[in-house]
Design a protein around this motif. Structure first.
Motif, short mmCIF file in Angstrom:
data_model
loop_
_atom_site.label_atom_id
_atom_site.label_comp_id
_atom_site.label_asym_id
_atom_site.label_seq_id
_atom_site.Cartn_x
_atom_site.Cartn_y
_atom_site.Cartn_z
N GLU A 73 9.87 -4.07 -1.66
CA GLU A 73 10.31 -3.21 -2.76
C GLU A 73 11.79 -2.86 -2.64
O GLU A 73 12.50 -2.74 -3.65
CB GLU A 73 9.45 -1.94 -2.84
CG GLU A 73 9.60 -0.96 -1.70
CD GLU A 73 8.74 -1.29 -0.49
OE1 GLU A 73 8.52 -0.38 0.33
OE2 GLU A 73 8.28 -2.45 -0.36
N THR A 74 12.28 -2.70 -1.41
CA THR A 74 13.70 -2.39 -1.22
C THR A 74 14.56 -3.58 -1.63
O THR A 74 15.59 -3.42 -2.29
CB THR A 74 13.98 -2.04 0.25
OG1 THR A 74 13.07 -1.03 0.68
CG2 THR A 74 15.40 -1.54 0.43
N LYS B 57 0.83 -1.20 0.00
CA LYS B 57 0.00 0.00 0.00
C LYS B 57 0.87 1.25 0.00
O LYS B 57 2.09 1.19 0.15
CB LYS B 57 -0.92 -0.01 1.23
CG LYS B 57 -1.93 -1.15 1.24
CD LYS B 57 -2.79 -1.11 2.48
CE LYS B 57 -3.90 -2.15 2.44
NZ LYS B 57 -3.40 -3.52 2.31
N GLY B 58 0.20 2.39 -0.18
CA GLY B 58 0.90 3.67 -0.10
C GLY B 58 1.81 3.96 -1.27
O GLY B 58 2.78 4.70 -1.13
N GLY B 59 1.52 3.40 -2.44
CA GLY B 59 2.34 3.68 -3.61
C GLY B 59 3.64 2.91 -3.67
O GLY B 59 4.46 3.15 -4.57
N ARG B 60 3.84 1.97 -2.74
CA ARG B 60 5.11 1.23 -2.73
C ARG B 60 5.25 0.31 -3.94
O ARG B 60 6.35 0.11 -4.47
CB ARG B 60 5.23 0.44 -1.43
CG ARG B 60 5.42 1.33 -0.20
CD ARG B 60 5.07 0.61 1.09
NE ARG B 60 5.85 -0.62 1.25
CZ ARG B 60 5.52 -1.57 2.13
NH1 ARG B 60 4.45 -1.43 2.89
NH2 ARG B 60 6.28 -2.65 2.22
N GLY B 61 4.12 -0.26 -4.39
CA GLY B 61 4.16 -1.08 -5.59
C GLY B 61 4.50 -0.26 -6.83
O GLY B 61 5.27 -0.70 -7.70
N ASP B 62 3.93 0.94 -6.92
CA ASP B 62 4.25 1.84 -8.03
C ASP B 62 5.73 2.18 -8.03
O ASP B 62 6.37 2.25 -9.09
CB ASP B 62 3.43 3.13 -7.92
CG ASP B 62 1.95 2.90 -8.12
OD1 ASP B 62 1.55 1.76 -8.42
OD2 ASP B 62 1.18 3.88 -7.98
N TRP B 63 6.27 2.42 -6.85
CA TRP B 63 7.69 2.77 -6.73
C TRP B 63 8.56 1.62 -7.22
O TRP B 63 9.55 1.83 -7.93
CB TRP B 63 8.01 3.10 -5.27
CG TRP B 63 9.39 3.63 -5.03
CD1 TRP B 63 9.80 4.92 -5.14
CD2 TRP B 63 10.54 2.86 -4.64
NE1 TRP B 63 11.15 5.01 -4.84
CE2 TRP B 63 11.62 3.77 -4.54
CE3 TRP B 63 10.76 1.52 -4.37
CZ2 TRP B 63 12.90 3.36 -4.17
CZ3 TRP B 63 12.04 1.11 -4.01
CH2 TRP B 63 13.09 2.03 -3.91
N LEU B 64 8.19 0.39 -6.87
CA LEU B 64 8.95 -0.78 -7.33
C LEU B 64 8.94 -0.85 -8.86
O LEU B 64 9.98 -1.08 -9.49
CB LEU B 64 8.36 -2.04 -6.71
CG LEU B 64 9.06 -3.37 -7.03
CD1 LEU B 64 8.89 -4.34 -5.86
CD2 LEU B 64 8.52 -4.02 -8.30
N ILE B 65 7.76 -0.67 -9.45
CA ILE B 65 7.64 -0.72 -10.91
C ILE B 65 8.49 0.38 -11.55
O ILE B 65 9.22 0.14 -12.53
CB ILE B 65 6.17 -0.56 -11.33
CG1 ILE B 65 5.35 -1.78 -10.91
CG2 ILE B 65 6.05 -0.31 -12.83
CD1 ILE B 65 5.67 -3.04 -11.69
N GLU B 66 8.42 1.57 -11.01
CA GLU B 66 9.17 2.70 -11.57
C GLU B 66 10.66 2.44 -11.55
O GLU B 66 11.37 2.64 -12.55
CB GLU B 66 8.84 3.97 -10.79
CG GLU B 66 9.59 5.21 -11.27
CD GLU B 66 9.30 6.41 -10.40
OE1 GLU B 66 8.53 7.29 -10.84
OE2 GLU B 66 9.83 6.48 -9.27
#
Length: 291
Positions: free
Chosen positions: A269-270, A134-143
């Motif tokens: 994600e990290t 949640k909180g955009g962490r999945g988007d960050w991983l994709i980016e």
């Protein structure tokens, strides 16, 4: 006495005037430097995705609509004679000039034929259990996977991360497009549909190496095998709480090599970004030095 005062004032005037000229020249040089920087910034911004219009030859007109038109016309406010680069996400790129705009499209004349570049490996595929983040962490991983050059990302389904919210793939593909433009990679990263761990392991034979992120394993730097340019490698990152012991056994049985990412416990994600960064740098080093 008056002559002496006049001479002194004249010298003072010349000195001040000289300093003023120096300051003006410095200001001009600063403005020129800023102008060059702005030109460079604008140049890097004028990179647009045109998947349906890239098969153009020199002199042909390419019409851009939809999101890219909005970005060009409303955000960057491109005008006639502005230069842009268009890419199709499959290695094709063409330079062009804005020749006209309309209410719903912008028209670009190709300055030459489309130039195609083949992808260069090794190719790393990231399978991570990030669908429930949640909180955009999945988007960050994709980016970040896009920026680091991953070939594809697979949302992995496991016992502790069994589902992905509806509509996430559409959003992730938009994130990929934006990140691809930002980092100017010519081959877009693929976001595959969510896959169960068992289905991913069924494809194990299509990879030259499978690496499993494991906090208890030997450091990745010591465990990474020799990487070849034409390799396809798979990186497996478990969910929050990690894979179950049964899942780990199945992964290792499929031929995966457990590798450690340091002494600290990392978020999903990290861990994915750390692992991808490490194998990319180490792999590039091996391929360039032949060791």
């Amino acid at each position: 006495m008056m002559l002496l005062v006049a001479w002194y004032l004249q010298c003072l005037f010349l000195l001040v005037n000289k300093e003023f000229v120096v300051l003006v020249r410095r200001k001009q040089k600063l403005q020129e430097s800023l102008h060059v920087m702005m030109v460079q910034l604008v140049f890097f911004a004028l990179f647009f995705f045109a998947p349906l219009h890239i098969h153009a030859c020199g002199g042909s007109t390419i019409s851009i609509e939809g999101d890219e038109f909005w970005h060009m016309s409303k955000v960057l406010r491109l005008a006639t004679d502005d230069r842009v680069e268009l890419f199709d996400g499959k290695g094709g790129i063409v330079e062009g000039v804005v020749t006209a705009t309309s209410r719903n499209s912008i028209h670009i004349t190709a300055a030459g034929d489309v130039f195609h570049l083949s992808p260069v490996g090794p190719f790393w595929h990231v399978a991570a259990a990030f669908g429930s983040l949640k909180g955009g962490r999945g988007d960050w991983l994709i980016e970040k996977c896009t920026e680091l050059g991953a070939k594809s990302v697979i949302p992995l389904l496991s016992k502790r991360s069994p589902s992905v919210s509806d509509g996430r793939n559409d959003r992730w593909n938009r994130v990929v497009t934006a990140a691809t433009k930002q980092c100017q990679r010519l081959h877009s990263m693929v976001v595959r549909n969510p896959m169960d761990l068992s289905d991913i392991l069924a494809e194990a034979g299509s990879y030259e190496a499978i690496l499993l992120a494991d906090a208890c394993a030997t450091s990745l730097g010591k465990g990474l095998p020799r990487v070849e340019v034409d390799w396809n490698g798979l990186l497996l990152i478990g969910p929050e709480g990690d894979f179950t012991e049964e899942e780990k056994e199945a992964i290792i049985k499929a031929g995966a090599l457990p590798v450690g990412l340091g002494p600290r416990r990392l978020r999903v994600e990290t861990a994915a970004i750390a692992m991808l960064s490490a194998v990319t740098l180490l792999g590039d080093s091996q391929c360039s030095t032949g060791t």
